[in-house]
Structure formats: C-alpha cells, structure tokens
Write an enzyme that holds these catalytic residues in place. Structure first.
Site, PDB file in Angstrom:
ATOM      1  N   SER A   1       0.861  -1.283  -0.005  1.00 55.67           N
ATOM      2  CA  SER A   1       0.216  -0.006   0.114  1.00 55.67           C
ATOM      3  C   SER A   1       0.800   1.314  -0.091  1.00 55.67           C
ATOM      4  O   SER A   1       0.368   2.227  -0.634  1.00 55.67           O
ATOM      5  CB  SER A   1      -0.957   0.165   1.318  1.00 55.67           C
ATOM      6  OG  SER A   1      -2.133  -0.841   0.967  1.00 55.67           O
TER       7      SER A   1
ATOM      8  N   HIS B   1      -7.000  -9.772   4.524  1.00 59.63           N
ATOM      9  CA  HIS B   1      -5.626 -10.259   5.610  1.00 59.63           C
ATOM     10  C   HIS B   1      -6.221 -11.236   6.614  1.00 59.63           C
ATOM     11  O   HIS B   1      -5.302 -12.199   6.958  1.00 59.63           O
ATOM     12  CB  HIS B   1      -5.015  -8.971   6.218  1.00 59.63           C
ATOM     13  CG  HIS B   1      -4.128  -8.269   5.247  1.00 59.63           C
ATOM     14  ND1 HIS B   1      -3.070  -8.774   4.620  1.00 59.63           N
ATOM     15  CD2 HIS B   1      -3.952  -7.053   5.004  1.00 59.63           C
ATOM     16  CE1 HIS B   1      -2.397  -7.910   3.740  1.00 59.63           C
ATOM     17  NE2 HIS B   1      -2.804  -6.726   4.058  1.00 59.63           N
TER      18      HIS B   1
HETATM   19 ZN   LIG Z   1      -2.724  -4.907   3.063  1.00 59.19          ZN
END
Ligand SMILES: [Zn+2]
Ligand SMILES: *[C@@H]1O[C@H](CO)[C@@H](O)[C@H](O)[C@H]1NC(C)=O
Ligand SMILES: *[C@@H]1O[C@H](CO)[C@@H](O)[C@H](O)[C@H]1NC(C)=O
Ligand SMILES: *[C@@H]1O[C@H](CO)[C@@H](O)[C@H](O)[C@H]1NC(C)=O
Ligand SMILES: *[C@@H]1O[C@H](CO)[C@@H](O)[C@H](O)[C@H]1NC(C)=O
Ligand SMILES: *[C@@H]1O[C@H](CO)[C@@H](O)[C@H](O)[C@H]1NC(C)=O
Ligand SMILES: *[C@@H]1O[C@H](CO)[C@@H](O)[C@H](O)[C@H]1NC(C)=O
Length: 510
Positions: free
Chosen positions: A116, A346
């Site tokens: 990210s 996740h």
């Molecule tokens: Zn991530």
C-alpha cells in the site's frame, strides 16, 4: 442484523429452488429480446461517448479501495444485489456505471506483488517506489532515515493546494495510514506513525513522524477524517472515548498534543475538531472551513460491526467532506480510502472485506449525487489485489458467502465458493481439510479456507481496475503503470506541471 435475515431468506429461497430441481433466475431472461434490447440500450449510451468530455476538471476525486482487486469488486457487486433481495450477479455497482476503465499494474520498484505505501506513492505522487516507503522515490531505502533528504516527491494533493483548490483526505483506517498519508507525508517507513514508533537514530537524523507531518507539511488541509487519535496525544493521556482502555492511551514521546495545537490554531478560521457521531452530525458544512474528524484511536470499525450511533460511515464522511470542499470556487481534490477491505482480506474474513467494499461503493454513489460529471473527474481504483477468489460453479443467486453445490470430488466434503490462496483460514482437523458442514460459514467472523497457512493473507499481484468518469476520463484507458494516474487527473484539472493546454481555455469549460 437485517442483512443477515435477508441473506438467510435468500439461502432458503435458493435451497427451495434447488430442491425443485430448477435454478432461480428471472423469467424474462429466457427471452432473447431481453438481452438484445439491453445491448441496444447500452450501445446507444456508448455512442454518446464519441462526444468527449474535454472540460477542465474543477474538482478531482480519487477513491482507493485498499486491496480491492477485480474478484473483490465482482463479489461486492453480488453482495450488494443480495442485500436488496436480488440474485446479485446482474446488479450494477456505482463504479460499474462509470464509462471508462483501464487496468493498472501494481508492482512496486522492488517487489512483484505491490504494497500500500509504495502503491499510494504511485497513485498520488506519480512515482513508483520501494515497499513500505511513502512520498519518496526509489532511491530511498526503507528504515534508513538518511536516505530521505533529497528524495522527496510531492503529491497531487499538494499540486491542487498550490493551485488554490481545497483538499481533503477521508479514510476508514488511521489518517496516518500508508494510503492516506501519501497525500501529505514523506517517510522511509510507513509505520512511523508517532515519534515513539521511530528508532532513536531516525529521530536524531531529523526524520519526522507521520502524525506531525499531517499538520506541518501542507498548511491548512481543509478536510481530514479517519482514525488515529493515539498518535496525536502525549503518552499516558487516556483516550477520550475509551478512557479505561490503557492500550488506547496517547503514544507521543514529545509531549505534544497535536489535536489541541490544531484546534488552537484553527478556531478563529472556522476550524472544527470532532471525535464522535453526535458532534459530526451537529456540523453545518456551510459554516465549517476546516474539519478534523478522528473517530477512533486506531482504525475505524468495519462497516458490518460499526456502531452507527457512535461513528459516521464512509458515505457520511464523504458527504460531509464534499459539502465543505465544494465551497471553494477554485474546486477541490479529495482522496477517499475504503481502507479496511484490505484488513478483512488479510484475516481471510471475506464478510468484513466485502461489506466494506459495498460501503465504499455507496460512498462513490453519494459523491456522484453531490458533484457533476461536467466539471468533476472521479476515479475509483485499488492499490493492489488480494489472493481472494470465488468459484465452484455456484448457481445463479447463490449466497456469495455460501457453499458450492457439489462436494469435493477428492475429499468428499463441502466447500464455500469463496477461498483464499493463503492466510489464517488454513485449517486441518485430524490432519484433513475441515468439514464445514457443521460450521457456521455465514458468521461475519468466519475465516474462509485458504491453501497455505499464513498469519495474514498476502496481497495479490494481478492488475487492478481503474474506473473513471468526468473531464478527460477517457485518458484512463488500456493497461498502464499505476503511476500514470495522477498525471491524468492533474492534466484534466490544469494543475501541476503540464498545463500548456490550459491557457486558451481558462475555466471556460470547453
Ligand atoms: Zn494489505
Ligand atoms: C545511513 O543509515 C544507515 C542505518 O540506517 C547506516 O547503516 C548508513 O551507514 C548511513 N549512511 C550514511 C551515508 O550515513
Ligand atoms: C495510560 O494512562 C494512564 C493515565 O495517565 C496511566 O495511569 C497508565 O499507566 C497508562 N497506561 C499505559 C499502558 O500507557
Ligand atoms: C461527543 O463529544 C462531545 C464533545 O466532547 C461530548 O460532550 C459528548 O458527550 C460526546 N458524545 C458521546 C456519545 O460520547
Ligand atoms: C461432513 O459432516 C457431515 C455432517 O456432520 C457428515 O454428514 C458428512 O459425512 C461429513 N463428510 C465427510 C467426508 O466426512
Ligand atoms: C515540475 O517541474 C519542476 C521544474 O521543472 C520540476 O523540478 C519538478 O520535479 C516537476 N514536478 C513534477 C511532479 O513533475
Ligand atoms: C488563466 O488563469 C490564470 C490563473 O487564474 C491567470 O493567471 C491567467 O492569466 C489566465 N489566462 C487566461 C488566458 O485567461
């Protein structure tokens, strides 16, 4: 709760239909003219695109669904439809309605499967960089403070501010998170949220924590909303919302109260700080010039778990942000992050991820109601994908979180349509894949099965989609590097460096 009941209803209907030996789809779809006339209507709409929208974009809005790969978008579309009682596949997301799209390549300079911080640097600063790094080019080395200086790259957020536009950043994660902070920060380590997160050497080397950079780098950001209060308060300061939860105490070593400093500085300028829903609802955007909203010590709640009395939704935040920002006659730039799609994945908790994706799409719709395609370029994309997928020859209208119709032809156990390539959903019982017949796989906290055990699933490496509408949206076409995106947005708005095309059509709108 309501959605759960609806989902159960859908399952019952589907089971009923399956028992009768027929698949449940709308009768009209049996008529070939249904598809023929739908295609003709779509074609008529497509033909209008031959008249390109070449206006100058007064406003720019970028939505980043963190971890929202194409498989997530499709599953979120089906979920959205099923939440309103339809079979789901035929539903249109708000982003599905955008006329232009492209694919974006999400690798970072040093890794094949993107992350990210580096992805946000590409999407906001237009430069690819190394994993974990924000607002610095790829000559910077992660964790090494002494590689920061001279490697800073500025963001479109700053280009917009420099051009006299208002700017806003709204996220469901902490405002110091890797994605939102690429609007304002430069750091060799995305987790340096507060000074207490930094090694002594980095502090001595003059590197500054991300929370301080929020207030110091770009003067007077008009709208900042998300979580992350912990990083703003001195150590041993109890959190305002959870005073008895010591793990939410402030974390700053330098003794500063960044929120109070901001409040003092902005109180005569129409600045408002809010941390709960009732304060948020009492705001009158026409009287708010600057807004700081920090609704949790860390990340905001997942949409499906959100206390609606206590915390605004992403849609409500986007609504407020646009109403404040659009008062500027020069227009605005707004970054919106649906940040917890990534976090749900996740954990292999598909329900958390997909409900957040649906909520982000809802906020895209709200933004569309508050702005016009005539003068606002809106782009929706993801920073990277996840190893999330669904399959299994499920019937039309099958609950998106439900089972595939057949048992495995190897271990003869059922499986959900959704699965992950890796992550914490990996589970053996007596040395074999778990038999989920007696497990409540519709529970929001159920972890879908994964093929490889990991504490946290990994991102996925395939391209992500870019949806665009508004002035010059057609320039987002084909398969492009992720770092291309901010240059298109800047070009459309006549901000940044490449503005030679703007001089003869200054805001005239054609
Ligand atoms: Zn991530
Ligand atoms: C920069 O910092 C790293 C440790 O983070 C150190 O190993 C390196 O020697 C330093 N380089 C210079 C040129 O000071
Ligand atoms: C949290 O703050 C309180 C009040 O200052 C203090 O007594 C407590 O030790 C702190 N706890 C932690 C874990 O920092
Ligand atoms: C919201 O914040 C205001 C201002 O701090 C406070 O007076 C109010 O009690 C808070 N409301 C809730 C429900 O916590
Ligand atoms: C899975 O569990 C169900 C329900 O307990 C049982 O009927 C079925 O035989 C089990 N399947 C296998 C392959 O063990
Ligand atoms: C804009 O132009 C200046 C001057 O040529 C240059 O230093 C800067 O790097 C450019 N910025 C971007 C984002 O292209
Ligand atoms: C365009 O706008 C800029 C900034 O407002 C101004 O300086 C410039 O003179 C304008 N150019 C034309 C051709 O109107």
């Amino acid at each position: 709760m309501k959605s759960k009941v609806q989902m159960l209803l859908i399952i019952c209907c589907c089971l009923f239909a399956a028992c009768l030996g027929r698949v449940n789809f709308p009768e009209e779809e049996k008529d070939p003219n249904f598809w023929r006339s739908m295609a003709q209507r779509t074609l008529q709409k497509a033909l209008t695109l031959q008249q390109l929208n070449q206006n100058i974009a007064k406003n720019l809005i970028l939505f980043i669904g963190d971890g929202m790969g194409v498989s997530t978008v499709t599953a979120a579309r089906i979920l959205k439809g099923q939440l309103s009682g339809h079979s789901g596949e035929e539903t249109q997301l708000e982003m599905d309605k955008f006329p232009y799209m492209s694919l974006s390549k999400t690798y970072n300079t040093d890794i094949q499967v993107g992350e990210s911080a580096a992805a946000a640097t590409a999407l906001l600063c237009g430069v690819k960089t190394n994993r974990g790094i924000v607002g610095l080019n790829a000559a910077a080395i992660r964790y090494q403070c002494n590689t920061s200086q001279g490697n800073e790259v500025t963001s479109i957020f700053k280009w917009a501010k420099d051009a006299g536009k208002s700017v806003g950043v709204v996220t469901t994660t902490r405002i110091t998170g890797a994605t939102p902070c690429a609007t304002y920060a430069h750091t060799v380590e995305r987790h340096w949220y507060a000074d207490s997160d930094m090694p002594e050497e980095a502090l001595k080397g003059g590197c500054i924590d991300v929370a301080r950079q929020l207030f110091e780098n770009i003067p007077n950001i008009e709208v900042m909303m998300g979580g992350g209060r912990m990083y703003m308060y001195p150590k041993n300061t109890p959190d305002v919302e959870y005073p008895d939860m010591e793990q939410h105490n402030g974390t700053r070593n330098d003794g500063r109260n960044l929120i109070q400093e901001w409040v003092d500085k902005m109180k005569d300028k129409g600045g408002h700080y809010v941390w709960n829903k009732s304060q948020f609802l009492s705001l009158n955007p026409s009287r708010v010039n600057y807004l700081l909203g920090l609704f949790e010590p860390l990340d905001l709640m997942y949409e499906i778990e959100r206390d609606t009395d206590n915390e605004p939704s992403l849609t409500e935040m986007v609504d407020m942000a646009i109403k404040i920002l659009r008062k500027n006659p020069n227009g605005f730039y707004l970054l919106v992050e649906g940040g917890r799609i990534d976090q749900g994945h996740h954990r292999n908790k598909a329900q958390l991820a997909l409900h957040d994706a649906v909520e982000m799409d809802r906020s895209v719709g709200r933004a569309g109601l508050l702005t016009s395609e005539f003068d606002t370029l809106t782009v929706v994309t993801a920073d990277h994908s996840h190893v999330f997928n669904f399959g299994g020859y499920t019937y039309r209208g099958n609950d998106i979180f439900g089972l595939a119709p057949d048992l495995s032809d190897v271990d003869h156990k059922p499986f959900t349509a959704i699965s992950y390539g890796n992550g914490p959903g990996y589970k053996l019982v007596n040395g074999e894949r778990e038999n989920i017949s007696t497990v409540n796989y519709l529970d929001p906290n159920y972890r879908a099965q994964s093929a490889v055990p990991l504490k946290s699933d990994t991102h996925g490496g395939e391209d992500v989609a870019v949806y665009a509408k508004g002035p010059l949206a057609h320039l987002l076409h084909g398969v492009q590097e992720q770092s291309y995106l901010p240059y298109v947005m800047a070009y459309a708005a006549c901000i940044g460096n490449n503005t030679a095309h703007c001089s003869d059509r200054n805001g005239t709108g054609v």
